[in-house]
Every structure is written in structure tokens, then in C-alpha cells.
Scaffold this motif. Structure first.
Motif, PDB file in Angstrom:
ATOM      1  N   GLY A 156     -14.742 -27.123 -50.156  1.00  0.00           N
ATOM      2  CA  GLY A 156     -13.573 -27.396 -50.993  1.00  0.00           C
ATOM      3  C   GLY A 156     -12.339 -26.582 -50.683  1.00  0.00           C
ATOM      4  O   GLY A 156     -11.408 -26.536 -51.493  1.00  0.00           O
ATOM      5  N   PHE A 157     -12.285 -25.947 -49.532  1.00  0.00           N
ATOM      6  CA  PHE A 157     -11.142 -25.082 -49.216  1.00  0.00           C
ATOM      7  C   PHE A 157      -9.806 -25.834 -49.291  1.00  0.00           C
ATOM      8  O   PHE A 157      -8.857 -25.343 -49.892  1.00  0.00           O
ATOM      9  CB  PHE A 157     -11.299 -24.434 -47.834  1.00  0.00           C
ATOM     10  N   HIS A 158      -9.729 -26.997 -48.714  1.00  0.00           N
ATOM     11  CA  HIS A 158      -8.466 -27.731 -48.720  1.00  0.00           C
ATOM     12  C   HIS A 158      -8.106 -28.209 -50.132  1.00  0.00           C
ATOM     13  O   HIS A 158      -6.928 -28.236 -50.492  1.00  0.00           O
ATOM     14  CB  HIS A 158      -8.521 -28.892 -47.718  1.00  0.00           C
ATOM     15  N   ASP A 159      -9.099 -28.537 -50.941  1.00  0.00           N
ATOM     16  CA  ASP A 159      -8.847 -28.873 -52.346  1.00  0.00           C
ATOM     17  C   ASP A 159      -8.318 -27.659 -53.102  1.00  0.00           C
ATOM     18  O   ASP A 159      -7.471 -27.781 -53.988  1.00  0.00           O
ATOM     19  CB  ASP A 159     -10.119 -29.383 -53.022  1.00  0.00           C
ATOM     20  N   THR A 160      -8.808 -26.484 -52.747  1.00  0.00           N
ATOM     21  CA  THR A 160      -8.328 -25.239 -53.355  1.00  0.00           C
ATOM     22  C   THR A 160      -6.843 -25.066 -53.106  1.00  0.00           C
ATOM     23  O   THR A 160      -6.085 -24.694 -54.010  1.00  0.00           O
ATOM     24  CB  THR A 160      -9.101 -24.024 -52.782  1.00  0.00           C
ATOM     25  N   LEU A 161      -6.416 -25.340 -51.880  1.00  0.00           N
ATOM     26  CA  LEU A 161      -4.995 -25.196 -51.552  1.00  0.00           C
ATOM     27  C   LEU A 161      -4.142 -26.130 -52.399  1.00  0.00           C
ATOM     28  O   LEU A 161      -3.079 -25.730 -52.907  1.00  0.00           O
ATOM     29  CB  LEU A 161      -4.768 -25.454 -50.063  1.00  0.00           C
ATOM     30  N   LEU A 162      -4.604 -27.358 -52.597  1.00  0.00           N
ATOM     31  CA  LEU A 162      -3.869 -28.304 -53.444  1.00  0.00           C
ATOM     32  C   LEU A 162      -3.859 -27.844 -54.902  1.00  0.00           C
ATOM     33  O   LEU A 162      -2.838 -27.936 -55.592  1.00  0.00           O
ATOM     34  CB  LEU A 162      -4.480 -29.701 -53.336  1.00  0.00           C
ATOM     35  N   ARG A 163      -5.001 -27.349 -55.369  1.00  0.00           N
ATOM     36  CA  ARG A 163      -5.090 -26.864 -56.752  1.00  0.00           C
ATOM     37  C   ARG A 163      -4.152 -25.680 -56.977  1.00  0.00           C
ATOM     38  O   ARG A 163      -3.422 -25.623 -57.970  1.00  0.00           O
ATOM     39  CB  ARG A 163      -6.525 -26.449 -57.084  1.00  0.00           C
ATOM     40  N   LEU A 164      -4.131 -24.741 -56.027  1.00  0.00           N
ATOM     41  CA  LEU A 164      -3.265 -23.566 -56.175  1.00  0.00           C
ATOM     42  C   LEU A 164      -1.791 -23.957 -56.105  1.00  0.00           C
ATOM     43  O   LEU A 164      -0.967 -23.381 -56.822  1.00  0.00           O
ATOM     44  CB  LEU A 164      -3.601 -22.512 -55.120  1.00  0.00           C
ATOM     45  N   ALA A 165      -1.460 -24.943 -55.266  1.00  0.00           N
ATOM     46  CA  ALA A 165      -0.075 -25.418 -55.208  1.00  0.00           C
ATOM     47  C   ALA A 165       0.354 -25.942 -56.571  1.00  0.00           C
ATOM     48  O   ALA A 165       1.461 -25.666 -57.039  1.00  0.00           O
ATOM     49  CB  ALA A 165       0.072 -26.499 -54.139  1.00  0.00           C
ATOM     50  N   LYS A 166      -0.548 -26.671 -57.226  1.00  0.00           N
ATOM     51  CA  LYS A 166      -0.240 -27.208 -58.557  1.00  0.00           C
ATOM     52  C   LYS A 166      -0.167 -26.091 -59.600  1.00  0.00           C
ATOM     53  O   LYS A 166       0.759 -26.028 -60.407  1.00  0.00           O
ATOM     54  CB  LYS A 166      -1.293 -28.238 -58.956  1.00  0.00           C
ATOM     55  N   GLU A 167      -1.155 -25.184 -59.579  1.00  0.00           N
ATOM     56  CA  GLU A 167      -1.189 -24.092 -60.560  1.00  0.00           C
ATOM     57  C   GLU A 167       0.031 -23.182 -60.441  1.00  0.00           C
ATOM     58  O   GLU A 167       0.668 -22.848 -61.429  1.00  0.00           O
ATOM     59  CB  GLU A 167      -2.456 -23.244 -60.386  1.00  0.00           C
ATOM     60  N   TYR A 168       0.339 -22.752 -59.235  1.00  0.00           N
ATOM     61  CA  TYR A 168       1.429 -21.792 -59.033  1.00  0.00           C
ATOM     62  C   TYR A 168       2.801 -22.455 -59.024  1.00  0.00           C
ATOM     63  O   TYR A 168       3.799 -21.822 -59.317  1.00  0.00           O
ATOM     64  CB  TYR A 168       1.242 -21.027 -57.719  1.00  0.00           C
ATOM     65  N   GLY A 169       2.843 -23.735 -58.661  1.00  0.00           N
ATOM     66  CA  GLY A 169       4.126 -24.418 -58.544  1.00  0.00           C
ATOM     67  C   GLY A 169       4.485 -25.280 -59.731  1.00  0.00           C
ATOM     68  O   GLY A 169       5.597 -25.767 -59.834  1.00  0.00           O
ATOM     69  N   GLY A 170       3.530 -25.504 -60.642  1.00  0.00           N
ATOM     70  CA  GLY A 170       3.782 -26.339 -61.809  1.00  0.00           C
ATOM     71  C   GLY A 170       3.385 -27.782 -61.589  1.00  0.00           C
ATOM     72  O   GLY A 170       3.076 -28.487 -62.535  1.00  0.00           O
ATOM     73  N   SER A 171       3.409 -28.231 -60.353  1.00  0.00           N
ATOM     74  CA  SER A 171       2.942 -29.565 -59.990  1.00  0.00           C
ATOM     75  C   SER A 171       2.604 -29.529 -58.508  1.00  0.00           C
ATOM     76  O   SER A 171       3.059 -28.648 -57.783  1.00  0.00           O
ATOM     77  CB  SER A 171       4.007 -30.637 -60.257  1.00  0.00           C
ATOM     78  N   THR A 172       1.812 -30.492 -58.074  1.00  0.00           N
ATOM     79  CA  THR A 172       1.436 -30.533 -56.659  1.00  0.00           C
ATOM     80  C   THR A 172       2.677 -30.715 -55.793  1.00  0.00           C
ATOM     81  O   THR A 172       2.813 -30.074 -54.745  1.00  0.00           O
ATOM     82  CB  THR A 172       0.416 -31.660 -56.404  1.00  0.00           C
ATOM     83  N   LEU A 173       3.617 -31.556 -56.240  1.00  0.00           N
ATOM     84  CA  LEU A 173       4.835 -31.794 -55.467  1.00  0.00           C
ATOM     85  C   LEU A 173       5.690 -30.531 -55.366  1.00  0.00           C
ATOM     86  O   LEU A 173       6.054 -30.105 -54.268  1.00  0.00           O
ATOM     87  CB  LEU A 173       5.650 -32.935 -56.086  1.00  0.00           C
ATOM     88  N   VAL A 174       5.997 -29.924 -56.497  1.00  0.00           N
ATOM     89  CA  VAL A 174       6.831 -28.723 -56.493  1.00  0.00           C
ATOM     90  C   VAL A 174       6.123 -27.596 -55.742  1.00  0.00           C
ATOM     91  O   VAL A 174       6.723 -26.887 -54.930  1.00  0.00           O
ATOM     92  CB  VAL A 174       7.196 -28.285 -57.935  1.00  0.00           C
ATOM     93  N   GLY A 175       4.823 -27.454 -55.983  1.00  0.00           N
ATOM     94  CA  GLY A 175       4.047 -26.434 -55.278  1.00  0.00           C
ATOM     95  C   GLY A 175       4.033 -26.672 -53.782  1.00  0.00           C
ATOM     96  O   GLY A 175       4.161 -25.736 -52.985  1.00  0.00           O
ATOM     97  N   GLY A 176       3.889 -27.947 -53.393  1.00  0.00           N
ATOM     98  CA  GLY A 176       3.898 -28.278 -51.970  1.00  0.00           C
ATOM     99  C   GLY A 176       5.221 -27.924 -51.311  1.00  0.00           C
ATOM    100  O   GLY A 176       5.256 -27.420 -50.182  1.00  0.00           O
ATOM    101  N   ILE A 177       6.308 -28.170 -52.017  1.00  0.00           N
ATOM    102  CA  ILE A 177       7.635 -27.814 -51.494  1.00  0.00           C
ATOM    103  C   ILE A 177       7.763 -26.295 -51.375  1.00  0.00           C
ATOM    104  O   ILE A 177       8.244 -25.782 -50.362  1.00  0.00           O
ATOM    105  CB  ILE A 177       8.748 -28.409 -52.385  1.00  0.00           C
ATOM    106  N   LYS A 178       7.315 -25.572 -52.409  1.00  0.00           N
ATOM    107  CA  LYS A 178       7.385 -24.104 -52.365  1.00  0.00           C
ATOM    108  C   LYS A 178       6.547 -23.548 -51.212  1.00  0.00           C
ATOM    109  O   LYS A 178       6.969 -22.623 -50.533  1.00  0.00           O
ATOM    110  CB  LYS A 178       6.919 -23.503 -53.697  1.00  0.00           C
ATOM    111  N   VAL A 179       5.353 -24.096 -51.029  1.00  0.00           N
ATOM    112  CA  VAL A 179       4.502 -23.648 -49.930  1.00  0.00           C
ATOM    113  C   VAL A 179       5.200 -23.899 -48.600  1.00  0.00           C
ATOM    114  O   VAL A 179       5.292 -23.001 -47.764  1.00  0.00           O
ATOM    115  CB  VAL A 179       3.123 -24.367 -49.960  1.00  0.00           C
ATOM    116  N   THR A 180       5.688 -25.105 -48.428  1.00  0.00           N
ATOM    117  CA  THR A 180       6.328 -25.465 -47.166  1.00  0.00           C
ATOM    118  C   THR A 180       7.521 -24.559 -46.883  1.00  0.00           C
ATOM    119  O   THR A 180       7.653 -24.018 -45.770  1.00  0.00           O
ATOM    120  CB  THR A 180       6.772 -26.934 -47.193  1.00  0.00           C
TER     121      THR A 180
END
Length: 186
Positions: A156-180
Motif C-alpha cells: 500500500g505504499f503508493h496508496d499511502t502517498l495519496l492518503r498523505l496528500a489528502k490529509e496534509y493538503g486538505g484534498s487529493t488535488l490540493v495535496g497533489g499540487i503541493k507535493v508537485t
């Protein structure tokens, strides 16, 4: 490249991860196996040259650690800081510039050119292989990737990355942008 060597036991990796096991929590096994996969790929790119093994192991233990220690989506600098602090604190004697570079440039899109290019480039390519689940092979044979993934399951490592993006970023989209914006280097 040399013959594939898969080490299923890496005492240094286990010792370095141990102090962070509680911080990583339920994500531990997935992260641990990601670390083992990336080390295996990087060492293969480096023809299993033992002079690089301690540095590669250390860099990959710490390369994403800021996700859990600092709860940051822009985790490169926090991860570098933890690695450099521990390198000094425990007297490992690893080249701080190389250790920091291997962590800092591991998400670089294009080839790294600069000091310590051989090791940093091996680490960069190794992480891209694993982050893309082998879709980006960086010259690595599909059969090798399949063997490494079979030895060290994803857990589940890659699922973890998506979950953390959502948790830390507020949403998967916003988190994904912040990560990028925070970790991808050109």
C-alpha cells in the motif's frame, strides 16, 4: 550493468529506520519495502559497488522521512535536515553534500548533472522506477523490476502517498499540487 543482487536483509536499513518506526506507524512496512526496492535498483545501476552501499542505504531510509517526521508535503528539505542531523549526531562520516544531494535530487525529472553525479543519478532513476511502479524503467529490464517488486511487496505504499496528500493538503488535488510544487525538480 552487473547481475541483479537482491539483499533481503539490510541491518543498517533496519537500524536507521527503527527510531522512526513509531512516527511512520501503519505506513512502516510499505515505506520499508519502498526503501529496499529503491536501494536494490540504485545499487544495480552502480554495479553493486560496495563503496556506495552505506550512502545509498542511508539516503533512501531518509529520502521521504519528512512526510512523517514533519508532516510536510514539501518534504525534501525536512528529510535532508533529519539525515544530516543524524549523520553528524551518530558520526557516520558520510559526505554531507552527497547525502543531501541524493535526497534533494531524487525527484528530478531530467538527468542530474553535477557533483556526485554517478550516485545521485542512480538514486534518482531508482526512485522514479519505484514511484511509477515500473512504468518508467530508466533502462532497467522489466524482468528485474518484477523480481524486485515480488521480493518486496508494495504493502500500500503508493496508496499511502495519496492518503498523505489528502490529509496534509486538505484534498487529493490540493495535496497533489503541493507535493508537485514542493518536491519535483527540473
Amino acid at each position: 550493468m552487473s547481475e541483479l543482487i537482491i539483499k533481503v536483509e539490510r541491518p543498517r536499513v533496519e537500524a536507521l529506520l527503527q527510531p522512526y518506526k513509531d512516527s511512520i506507524g501503519d505506513d512502516y512496512l510499505g515505506y520499508r519495502n519502498h526503501v529496499y526496492r529503491t536501494i536494490t535498483y540504485a545499487m544495480h545501476f552502480l554495479n553493486n559497488d560496495q563503496q556506495f552501499e552505506q550512502l545509498v542505504e542511508t539516503a533512501f531510509v531518509y529520502h521521504d522521512i519528512g512526510l512523517w517526521t514533519d508532516h510536510e508535503l514539501a518534504y525534501l528539505e525536512p528529510s535532508e535536515a533529519v539525515a544530516l542531523r543524524d549523520n553528524e549526531k551518530y558520526g557516520w562520516g558520510l559526505d554531507p553534500e552527497l547525502l543531501q544531494g541524493a535526497i534533494h535530487w531524487h525527484h528530478k525529472i531530467f538527468a542530474y548533472k553535477g557533483p556526485h553525479q554517478k550516485v545521485i543519478e542512480a538514486c534518482r532513476k531508482a526512485d522514479w522506477i519505484d514511484a511509477s511502479k515500473g512504468m518508467l524503467r530508466k533502462g532497467m529490464a522489466k524482468s528485474i523490476i518484477k523480481k524486485v517488486e515480488g521480493t518486496f511487496p508494495n504493502h500500500g505504499f503508493h496508496d499511502t502517498l495519496l492518503r498523505l496528500a489528502k490529509e496534509y493538503g486538505g484534498s487529493t488535488l490540493v495535496g497533489g499540487i503541493k507535493v508537485t510544487r514542493g518536491i519535483v525538480k527540473w
